[in-house]
Every structure is written in C-alpha cells, then in structure tokens.
Design a protein around this motif. Structure first.
Motif, short mmCIF file in Angstrom:
data_model
loop_
_atom_site.label_atom_id
_atom_site.label_comp_id
_atom_site.label_asym_id
_atom_site.label_seq_id
_atom_site.Cartn_x
_atom_site.Cartn_y
_atom_site.Cartn_z
N ALA A 275 0.85 -1.19 0.00
CA ALA A 275 0.00 0.00 0.00
C ALA A 275 0.89 1.24 0.00
O ALA A 275 1.94 1.25 0.64
N GLU A 276 0.45 2.25 -0.73
CA GLU A 276 1.16 3.52 -0.70
C GLU A 276 1.17 3.99 0.75
O GLU A 276 0.17 3.84 1.45
N GLY A 277 2.25 4.55 1.23
CA GLY A 277 2.34 4.97 2.63
C GLY A 277 3.07 3.94 3.48
O GLY A 277 3.43 4.21 4.62
N CYS A 278 3.27 2.74 2.93
CA CYS A 278 4.09 1.74 3.62
C CYS A 278 4.60 0.74 2.57
O CYS A 278 4.07 -0.35 2.44
N SER A 279 5.62 1.16 1.84
CA SER A 279 6.05 0.32 0.71
C SER A 279 7.58 0.20 0.63
O SER A 279 8.17 0.39 -0.44
N PRO A 280 8.24 -0.15 1.74
CA PRO A 280 9.71 -0.19 1.71
C PRO A 280 10.27 -1.21 0.72
O PRO A 280 11.30 -0.95 0.10
N VAL A 281 9.60 -2.35 0.56
CA VAL A 281 10.13 -3.38 -0.35
C VAL A 281 9.85 -2.99 -1.81
O VAL A 281 10.74 -3.04 -2.66
N ALA A 282 8.63 -2.56 -2.07
CA ALA A 282 8.29 -2.13 -3.44
C ALA A 282 9.21 -0.98 -3.86
O ALA A 282 9.70 -0.96 -5.00
N ASP A 283 9.48 -0.05 -2.95
CA ASP A 283 10.36 1.07 -3.28
C ASP A 283 11.75 0.56 -3.65
O ASP A 283 12.38 1.07 -4.59
N ALA A 284 12.24 -0.43 -2.90
CA ALA A 284 13.59 -0.95 -3.17
C ALA A 284 13.64 -1.62 -4.54
O ALA A 284 14.66 -1.53 -5.24
N VAL A 285 12.55 -2.27 -4.94
CA VAL A 285 12.53 -2.91 -6.26
C VAL A 285 12.54 -1.84 -7.36
O VAL A 285 13.26 -1.94 -8.35
N ILE A 286 11.74 -0.80 -7.14
CA ILE A 286 11.52 0.20 -8.19
C ILE A 286 12.66 1.22 -8.28
O ILE A 286 13.08 1.61 -9.37
N ASN A 287 13.19 1.63 -7.11
CA ASN A 287 14.15 2.75 -7.10
C ASN A 287 15.56 2.33 -7.50
O ASN A 287 15.99 1.21 -7.27
N LYS A 288 16.25 3.28 -8.02
CA LYS A 288 17.67 3.10 -8.32
C LYS A 288 18.46 4.24 -7.69
O LYS A 288 17.92 5.31 -7.44
N ASP A 289 19.74 4.00 -7.42
CA ASP A 289 20.60 5.06 -6.91
C ASP A 289 20.84 6.09 -7.99
O ASP A 289 20.50 5.89 -9.15
N ASP A 291 23.50 6.77 -9.46
CA ASP A 291 24.31 6.26 -10.57
C ASP A 291 23.61 5.12 -11.32
O ASP A 291 24.23 4.39 -12.08
N GLY A 292 22.29 4.98 -11.09
CA GLY A 292 21.51 4.03 -11.87
C GLY A 292 21.57 2.60 -11.39
O GLY A 292 21.01 1.72 -12.00
N LYS A 293 22.28 2.38 -10.27
CA LYS A 293 22.37 1.01 -9.76
C LYS A 293 21.11 0.63 -9.00
O LYS A 293 20.48 1.47 -8.36
N LYS A 294 20.78 -0.64 -9.06
CA LYS A 294 19.61 -1.12 -8.32
C LYS A 294 19.89 -1.09 -6.82
O LYS A 294 21.01 -1.37 -6.39
N HIS A 295 18.88 -0.78 -6.04
CA HIS A 295 19.04 -0.80 -4.59
C HIS A 295 19.20 -2.24 -4.10
O HIS A 295 18.52 -3.14 -4.58
N ASP A 296 20.11 -2.44 -3.16
CA ASP A 296 20.19 -3.76 -2.54
C ASP A 296 20.06 -3.64 -1.02
O ASP A 296 20.79 -4.26 -0.26
N PHE A 297 19.12 -2.82 -0.62
CA PHE A 297 18.85 -2.63 0.80
C PHE A 297 17.40 -2.16 0.94
O PHE A 297 16.80 -1.71 -0.05
N ILE A 298 16.88 -2.32 2.14
CA ILE A 298 15.50 -1.87 2.41
C ILE A 298 15.59 -0.68 3.37
O ILE A 298 16.24 -0.78 4.41
N THR A 299 14.99 0.43 3.03
CA THR A 299 14.96 1.58 3.93
C THR A 299 13.66 1.54 4.73
O THR A 299 12.58 1.69 4.16
N PRO A 300 13.76 1.33 6.05
CA PRO A 300 12.54 1.26 6.87
C PRO A 300 11.76 2.57 6.82
O PRO A 300 12.35 3.64 6.66
N VAL A 301 10.45 2.47 6.94
CA VAL A 301 9.59 3.65 6.94
C VAL A 301 8.65 3.60 8.15
O VAL A 301 8.51 2.56 8.79
N THR A 302 8.06 4.74 8.48
CA THR A 302 6.99 4.75 9.47
C THR A 302 5.69 4.56 8.72
O THR A 302 5.36 5.37 7.85
#
Ligand SMILES: *Cc1c(COP(=O)(O)O)cnc(C)c1O
Length: 426
Positions: A275-289, A291-302
């Motif tokens: 769900a939008e508002g709590c999507s740390p895993v989906a964000d990690a899949v979708i986002n890139k750094d 320099d265009g590299k894929k994320h290989d970590f999960i950023t915790p959210v509230t």
C-alpha cells in the motif's frame, strides 16, 4: 527436515538444543534469520503426485516438505489450506489478461493465510513438548494463534498494541487466549516479544523462536497453486507484502517442487505489492541510486496506511523478498487509496470476501499489467487473496473481561505470567 540453515552462508544448525527446545533463531555469523532445511534428494526419491493427491485436502498433504520431525500427519492438523483457486474471468477482463485466478485464502479456518503457518508451528511445538504458544501481531496472526492453541489444548499469550481496534481485540478474545495489550507501537510489542522469548524458552513464539516452522507453513500456498493448475507453475503471481515472509516462501515453494521433480523448471515472475504509505520493499525494487544502480537494501519507513494487516515499516524478510522478486523477473507496485477504492466490489463479483489487502493486490496488479510487467498472454496469472473482512458481532462481551494494558517491560509481563502459572497449578 534435516536442521536449520542460514539463507546467506548456508551454515547448518541443529533443530534443538540439549534441553529439547528450539535454540538458534539467527545465524551466529550473518545474523540472518534461519529457515528449515530439507534433504530434497531424499524427498525426490519418495514423493509422487498420486501419493499427494490421495491424501486429505489440506496443507499436510505435502508432508515430506513440511518442517516437522514426524513422518505422519500431526494430530493437531486443523483442515487448513487447500483453499479454492478461483478462475476469475470478469476480473481478467478488468485487468486485461487472458487466464486469471484468485487464490482464496480468506476461507481458511480463521480467515487468513496465517493459519497455514500457525497450524505448522502448533504441530512442531506439540512435537517438542511445549504447552504455551504466543505471538506478536496486529490482528490476523493473533487470531490464528489464539484459535489453533485453544484447539490443541495449549495456553496462548497474544501480544498486541493497546490501541488495536476493538473489533480485532474482540475477535482474538473469542478464543480464550491471554490477550496482553501493550502501551506502545507494534515495534515496542515486537521488542518486548523478543525479550520474553529469550527469558522464557518454554514459550513457543510463532513468529520469533518458531519462525522457521511458521514460515514454511506459507509455502503450501505455492504448492497448492501449482497442484491446482494441474502441476503447472503460473506465469505470474502477485503477492501482498507485510513482513515479506510470504513472498520468500512462494519462491521457495516453486524451487522445491522443481527440485523434487514434481514440475518442470518454473519461469514464474513473482511480483510484490504494497500500500502507498508503507512500501519499503516495493520502493527498493523500483528505485535506483543516482548512478543508476539497483538498490540492494531496504529503507525502513513509518507506516502511514489504513491497510493495517500489511502496515510493517521494517519488514523482517524484506531483503530476502527483494532478491526473490528480482531473481524471478518480477516487479513491484503500490496501490494508493484511490486505487483501492476503485477496486471496491470487484473481488466480491468473483465470490471473494476480502479485506483491503485484496484490493491492494488487484489495484497494483492493474498497474503491473499496464506497465507490461505482467504480459498477460504467457500463461496463468494468480492473485493471492490473503485475508477475510474483519467482523466482531459480539465485541462488548469480550471487551469487558480484558487484562489491563501494560507497558513494554518484562517485569510487567512476569506478573501476569506468574499468576497464570498459579492458576494452572491450582
Ligand atoms: C500477514 C498478512 C500479509 C503479509 O504477509 P507477510 O508474510 O507478512 O508479508 C498479507 N495479507 C494478510 C491478510 C496478512 O494477514
């Protein structure tokens, strides 16, 4: 089952300590959570489709791949699973895919897929001589643990945040468990649970010291989908993510059925949705750094979402799930409140009475199809329907008899727990 294994370094750990209790939860080197290990070569020699098909229609038909020491269907087995895989032609049209199915786990005994893991955890706890079950939860796991412990004749301690909705507390209390409400957030409850599990090894905490067993119960959702499709892996599976254990177990189910020779090598794309508002895993899949590299970590959210069953800001198996999704060629999507609202009434047309998580899955799947992540013409697409609507018709009867809330402190729990022991002795 041969032992416990670290998913990172493959170190093996024994199943029990010298007291016959479960011991390791984490790998000593990597601190990753351990999972059950099996001798798949041995299972391959013995397992046959016909053998499975001749067994009762519940999770225990996959006995050889279940995390118990015994080689028989356990006495506590509770007709969990083997839920319908519903062909959904109306929704197929809505999504724009050819062959669509809803895996309807809302019809499990207490209304969610959590029953699969709890059935297994209780069987394993009984096997090891435990008398008390427990869990930390905000709803579905709590209800399931309370119900299955009661049925097995065990005590249960259910730890929940004190501000949990009355309807959920009443639902849980129907099963005679000790519901311990904690003044604090889910994270506080979780921390206290960890402390209690450490100082009370006689308690079987479903999602703490029994996590390797509990987790493998969820595999059966994947096994069933394959069997129900005629021993065929689907092209796409869409999985809702909370703590992210289910996502990893769907991946493991596909791997294991292939490894023991029940299916051809699967090409299933596993998609994770939140769900939008709590999507740390989906964000990690979708986002890139940058320099265009894929994320290989999960950023915790509230968490900031009303979809409470999957509102987990720091998912325990987040990184494992990220790898499973990526390695499968799957992707991720989030569903906004508007996406959820636009799906109201649609699952009902296919006979599925789901909580909002089902609408997150449907709404996000719609995006995945639109983006071409789900081609829709390469084989079956399966959406996981994981939990039933909540309803608590007799709430007040239960709410009047609750234990007063406590602070997240070990000594406050000890007072309640010691009283419980005295009652049991007398
Ligand atoms: C727990 C839960 C999920 C998420 O499962 P995880 O293994 O925590 O990712 C999804 N849907 C429902 C209804 C749940 O109760």
């Amino acid at each position: 089952m041969t032992g416990l294994v670290c998913p990172q370094c493959s170190s093996q750990y024994p199943l029990t300590n010298k007291h016959g209790k479960v011991s390791n939860i984490y790998c000593d080197t990597d601190f990753r959570k351990l999972r059950a290990a099996y001798d798949l070569g041995l299972v391959a020699k013995d397992i046959r489709k016909e053998k499975i098909q001749n067994r009762p229609e519940d999770i225990w038909r996959y006995l050889e791949l279940m995390p118990i020491a015994g080689d028989k269907r356990p006495e506590t087995a509770t007709s969990t699973g083997f839920t319908p895989l519903k062909r959904a032609d109306k929704l197929a049209e809505f999504l724009g895919v050819g062959e669509l199915y809803l895996k309807d786990d809302t019809v499990n005994p207490t209304g969610s897929f959590k029953d699969r893991g709890v059935d297994v955890a209780v069987a394993r706890a009984k096997e090891l001589g435990y008398e008390t079950m427990a869990c930390v939860s905000t709803g579905n796991l709590a209800k399931s643990t309370a119900a299955y412990a009661q049925k097995a004749g065990m005590k249960a301690y259910i730890f929940v945040p004190a501000n949990l909705e009355d309807a959920k507390i009443a639902e849980i209390s129907q099963y005679g468990a000790n519901v311990i409400r904690i003044n604090g957030s889910y994270d506080d409850v979780n921390l206290l649970g960890g402390e209690i599990a450490k100082s009370h090894p006689e308690i079987a905490f479903v999602n703490i010291n029994f996590r390797p067993y509990y987790g493998d119960g969820s595999k059966t959702m994947g096994f069933e989908i394959i069997e129900q499709l005629g021993w065929r892996a689907p092209a796409d599976i869409v999985v809702p993510i909370g703590g992210a254990l289910l996502t990893t177990k769907i991946g493991q189910a596909l791997d294991e059925f292939y490894s023991v020779g029940l299916i051809e090598k699967p090409n299933t794309r596993i998609h994770g949705v939140q769900a939008e508002g709590c999507s740390p895993v989906a964000d990690a899949v979708i986002n890139k750094d940058n320099d265009g590299k894929k994320h290989d970590f999960i950023t915790p959210v509230t968490p900031n979402t009303t979809v409470s069953s999957i509102a987990i800001g720091n998912p325990s198996n987040g990184l494992d799930a990220l790898h499973v999704i990526r390695n499968s060629g799957g992707y991720a999507a989030t569903a906004s409140n508007e996406d959820i609202e636009s799906c109201i009434g649609l699952l009902e047309k296919e006979g599925v009475d789901s909580e909002d998580v089902g609408r997150v899955v449907l709404g996000a799947a719609k995006k995945l199809v639109k983006e071409g992540r789900i081609p829709g013409n390469e084989g079956p697409v399966v959406l996981l329907m994981t939990g039933h609507k909540h309803k608590a018709p007799y709430a007040n009867d239960y709410l009047n008899n609750l234990i007063d809330p406590i602070d997240p402190r070990l000594e406050q729990f000890e007072k309640i727990y010691n009283k419980g022991l005295e009652e049991r002795v007398s």
